[in-house]
Scaffold this active site. Structure first.
Site, mmCIF file in Angstrom:
data_model
loop_
_atom_site.group_PDB
_atom_site.id
_atom_site.type_symbol
_atom_site.label_atom_id
_atom_site.label_comp_id
_atom_site.label_asym_id
_atom_site.label_seq_id
_atom_site.Cartn_x
_atom_site.Cartn_y
_atom_site.Cartn_z
ATOM 1 N N GLY A 46 -140.351 -35.762 -9.683
ATOM 2 C CA GLY A 46 -139.543 -35.944 -8.482
ATOM 3 C C GLY A 46 -139.310 -34.597 -7.828
ATOM 4 O O GLY A 46 -139.515 -33.561 -8.459
ATOM 5 N N CYS A 74 -142.937 -33.921 -15.793
ATOM 6 C CA CYS A 74 -142.498 -32.976 -14.773
ATOM 7 C C CYS A 74 -140.961 -32.969 -14.654
ATOM 8 O O CYS A 74 -140.271 -32.507 -15.548
ATOM 9 C CB CYS A 74 -143.201 -33.293 -13.459
ATOM 10 S SG CYS A 74 -143.000 -32.008 -12.229
ATOM 11 N N TYR A 75 -140.424 -33.547 -13.581
ATOM 12 C CA TYR A 75 -138.964 -33.620 -13.428
ATOM 13 C C TYR A 75 -138.343 -34.360 -14.622
ATOM 14 O O TYR A 75 -137.303 -33.965 -15.153
ATOM 15 C CB TYR A 75 -138.640 -34.338 -12.115
ATOM 16 C CG TYR A 75 -137.173 -34.450 -11.803
ATOM 17 C CD1 TYR A 75 -136.494 -33.385 -11.236
ATOM 18 C CD2 TYR A 75 -136.474 -35.623 -12.068
ATOM 19 C CE1 TYR A 75 -135.134 -33.493 -10.945
ATOM 20 C CE2 TYR A 75 -135.126 -35.734 -11.783
ATOM 21 C CZ TYR A 75 -134.467 -34.665 -11.214
ATOM 22 O OH TYR A 75 -133.131 -34.771 -10.934
ATOM 23 N N HIS A 161 -148.988 -33.159 -15.137
ATOM 24 C CA HIS A 161 -149.118 -34.561 -14.703
ATOM 25 C C HIS A 161 -150.322 -35.243 -15.359
ATOM 26 O O HIS A 161 -151.448 -35.079 -14.894
ATOM 27 C CB HIS A 161 -149.274 -34.622 -13.181
ATOM 28 C CG HIS A 161 -148.013 -34.274 -12.465
ATOM 29 N ND1 HIS A 161 -147.075 -35.206 -12.126
ATOM 30 C CD2 HIS A 161 -147.527 -33.080 -12.060
ATOM 31 C CE1 HIS A 161 -146.057 -34.614 -11.525
ATOM 32 N NE2 HIS A 161 -146.310 -33.319 -11.469
ATOM 33 N N GLU A 163 -151.069 -38.255 -15.150
ATOM 34 C CA GLU A 163 -151.507 -39.429 -14.367
ATOM 35 C C GLU A 163 -152.530 -39.086 -13.287
ATOM 36 O O GLU A 163 -153.121 -39.981 -12.703
ATOM 37 C CB GLU A 163 -150.286 -40.122 -13.738
ATOM 38 C CG GLU A 163 -149.592 -39.364 -12.605
ATOM 39 C CD GLU A 163 -148.605 -38.297 -13.085
ATOM 40 O OE1 GLU A 163 -148.697 -37.865 -14.246
ATOM 41 O OE2 GLU A 163 -147.745 -37.886 -12.281
ATOM 42 N N ASP A 218 -154.300 -58.890 1.626
ATOM 43 C CA ASP A 218 -153.196 -59.451 0.834
ATOM 44 C C ASP A 218 -152.906 -60.902 1.205
ATOM 45 O O ASP A 218 -152.842 -61.774 0.337
ATOM 46 C CB ASP A 218 -151.909 -58.627 1.020
ATOM 47 C CG ASP A 218 -152.115 -57.175 0.635
ATOM 48 O OD1 ASP A 218 -153.104 -56.883 -0.061
ATOM 49 O OD2 ASP A 218 -151.297 -56.334 1.049
ATOM 50 N N LYS A 358 -152.423 -52.906 -4.892
ATOM 51 C CA LYS A 358 -153.533 -53.222 -3.980
ATOM 52 C C LYS A 358 -154.887 -53.300 -4.702
ATOM 53 O O LYS A 358 -155.678 -54.204 -4.451
ATOM 54 C CB LYS A 358 -153.592 -52.131 -2.904
ATOM 55 C CG LYS A 358 -154.518 -52.428 -1.764
ATOM 56 C CD LYS A 358 -153.810 -53.289 -0.764
ATOM 57 C CE LYS A 358 -154.647 -53.565 0.447
ATOM 58 N NZ LYS A 358 -153.816 -54.260 1.450
#
Ligand code: XMP
Length: 502
Positions: A46, A74-75, A161, A163, A218, A358
């Site tokens: 964040g 991280c944060y 990170h 990810e 969608d 998505k």
């Protein structure tokens, strides 16, 4: 099904963490409060500084109440250290980009990793002192406590990170965390379709569903699911006259080919264009179109009959953003989606895709037989070409833009670059400039080409398209689209520009 909860502290990577965990086979939710339903928690990154008052905080007593494994990123990594009595401070220098971290591969978090791994860093603050009973399991030359663990509590932290793709072994780290939580990998899209269809059938039974479909991915996938569940569902597609070339025809054909009945096309070009006369302000345009859409939808639905449910193509990020508006940036544009619909009708909602991202919706769409080209289409805004005409919207101007759009799409598809771009489209600038064609002076409008690369539309880079492609686009537009004598290329990133012009 076992689940992992991802706390959102405003980091741009929060959804990415959830998507990675899902790709690894465990369902992940974005959350703001702990709950017993999760086998583990990840505290995301964040933008805040943990030691300031305004910084997002963990719920009180979090570490007293929670007994499952926790990973801070991280944060989140700084937050855990602080909550246990460690110290967080500004580092000597900012650390940003690809770095080499030395990792303790005897830690269960780094099982199967090398002692030296490339990781992605993005921080200034760092953990300066570890809490008691915590041990360092990773460092870089700038960050001496780049990772830690407390095995007794099953608490872990990484300053980098895992990810993002720039941490090549990141998936393995997340997979190791999944192992630590002892979560079973039960999140598979293959089984999802059948169980969703069963669920829809038992939830809705003989009740009636009405749904607006925009022709977007969608709403189309949601509509196909509803119709496969053999529910009494009707779909309304409003042709606003602001659509792209052959769009209505293509969408109608797709629905027809999938054997979907009750697909109602409403021709409403004149109604929309009449309402847009003299309107230049972008927000006004958006609101007028949104309101008109609802009015027509309600009117047409009434003609068909009475309904109990309103179908919507809401997907997971839509819900998170509307549920927690204060946690996100201010509204920059009023988004209009066919989904965002009639409160007055007081219908129950059915949102078959509400737990999906998505890319998951695209995979489901493919399984349900929607054409690949349709599924991979670039995003297209609800207010359609109206917000790509900078100035008043008129029938002639829509026609000019529609023609230019067809040319751009055809060239970019032929170039093989379509799937590398987040979006590419022309917009019409209704300001005239002087040109010369043949031996004649011209005085016509301009087209601007917007081509961007992005992961999530929150930020975007303008695409460095090959000059040969730009040349082809420019030549064809000037030669084939009457009313245009100049083509511009937009080299603005987001921020400061938005992707659309209005
Ligand atoms: P901006 O222009 O805000 O756009 O950078 C971000 C992404 O959102 C799309 N967009 C919309 N999508 N309804 C939609 O469904 C809308 O009203 C709308 N406005 C913008 C835009 O195309 C881009 O992908």
């Amino acid at each position: 099904m076992d689940k992992i909860g991802i706390f959102d502290f405003g980091g741009q990577y929060c959804h990415l963490i959830a998507r990675r965990i899902r790709d690894l086979g465990v369902y992940a939710d974005i959350i703001y409060e702990p709950s017993d339903e999760y086998k583990g928690f990840i505290l995301s990154g964040g933008p805040g500084d943990v030691y300031t008052d305004q910084a997002p905080k963990l719920p009180e007593n979090f570490f007293l109440d929670v007994e499952v494994p926790v990973l801070g990123i991280c944060y989140g990594h700084q937050m855990i250290a602080q909550a246990h009595g460690g110290e967080v401070k500004k580092g000597e220098e900012r650390e940003y980009g690809k770095k080499i971290a030395e990792l303790d591969s005897s830690s269960p978090l780094f099982f199967n990793l090398s002692k030296r791994e490339q990781v992605w860093m993005s921080h200034f603050d760092q953990v300066a002192k570890l809490p008691d009973n915590f041990e360092t399991i990773g460092k870089t030359n700038i960050c001496p406590i780049a990772a830690y663990q407390n095995l007794e509590k099953n608490v872990f932290g990484v300053q980098f990170h895992p990810e993002v793709i720039h941490t090549p072994s990141g998936d393995r780290i997340l997979e190791n965390f999944i192992e630590i939580t002892e979560s079973k990998k039960e999140w598979k899209l293959e089984g999802w379709v059948e169980s969703k269809i069963d669920q829809l059938r038992s939830e809705i039974k003989d009740k009636r569903v009405i749904m607006g479909t925009s022709g977007g991915v969608d709403s189309s996938v949601a509509a196909v699911l509803l119709s496969k569940a053999d529910i009494n569902a009707h779909f309304i597609y409003v042709d606003t006259g602001l659509m792209r070339s052959k769009e209505t025809e293509e969408v109608s054909n797709i629905f027809k080919n999938l054997g979907i009945e009750n697909f109602h096309v409403v021709e409403a070009e004149d109604e929309f264009l009449d309402n847009l006369i003299g309107i230049i302000n972008p927000e006004e345009k958006r609101k007028i179109i949104g309101r008109k859409f609802i009015e027509i939808f309600e009117r047409e639905a009434k003609k068909i009959g009475n309904f109990d449910y309103l179908g919507q193509g809401t997907i997971y990020p839509d819900r998170i953003e509307s549920a927690q508006p204060s946690k996100h940036a201010s509204i920059i544009k009023t988004h209009h989606n066919v989904g965002g619909l009639p409160e007055k009708m007081s219908l129950n909602l059915v949102e078959p895709l509400k737990e999906l991202y998505k890319d998951e919706v695209r995979r489901i769409g493919k399984m349900l037989g929607l054409p690949e080209k349709f599924i991979n289409r670039h995003p297209f805004p609800g207010p359609a070409l109206a917000i790509r005409i900078l100035g008043e919207v008129t029938k002639d101007r829509v026609k000019i833009l529609r023609n230019a759009d067809a040319i751009v799409t055809e060239i970019i598809e032929a170039s093989g670059l379509y799937n590398q771009l987040w979006q590419i489209f022309p917009a019409l600038i209704t300001v005239k400039s002087v040109g010369v064609m043949g031996d004649k002076r011209t005085y016509d409008y301009m087209i601007t080409i917007r081509a961007v690369e992005s992961i999530d539309a929150m930020t975007a880079d303008w695409s460095k398209l090959p000059y040969s492609v730009l040349e082809e686009i420019s030549n064809q537009i000037i030669n084939k689209v009457s009313g245009i004598n100049r083509v511009l290329y937009d080299i603005t990133s987001k921020p400061p520009g938005t992707i659309e012009y209005e």
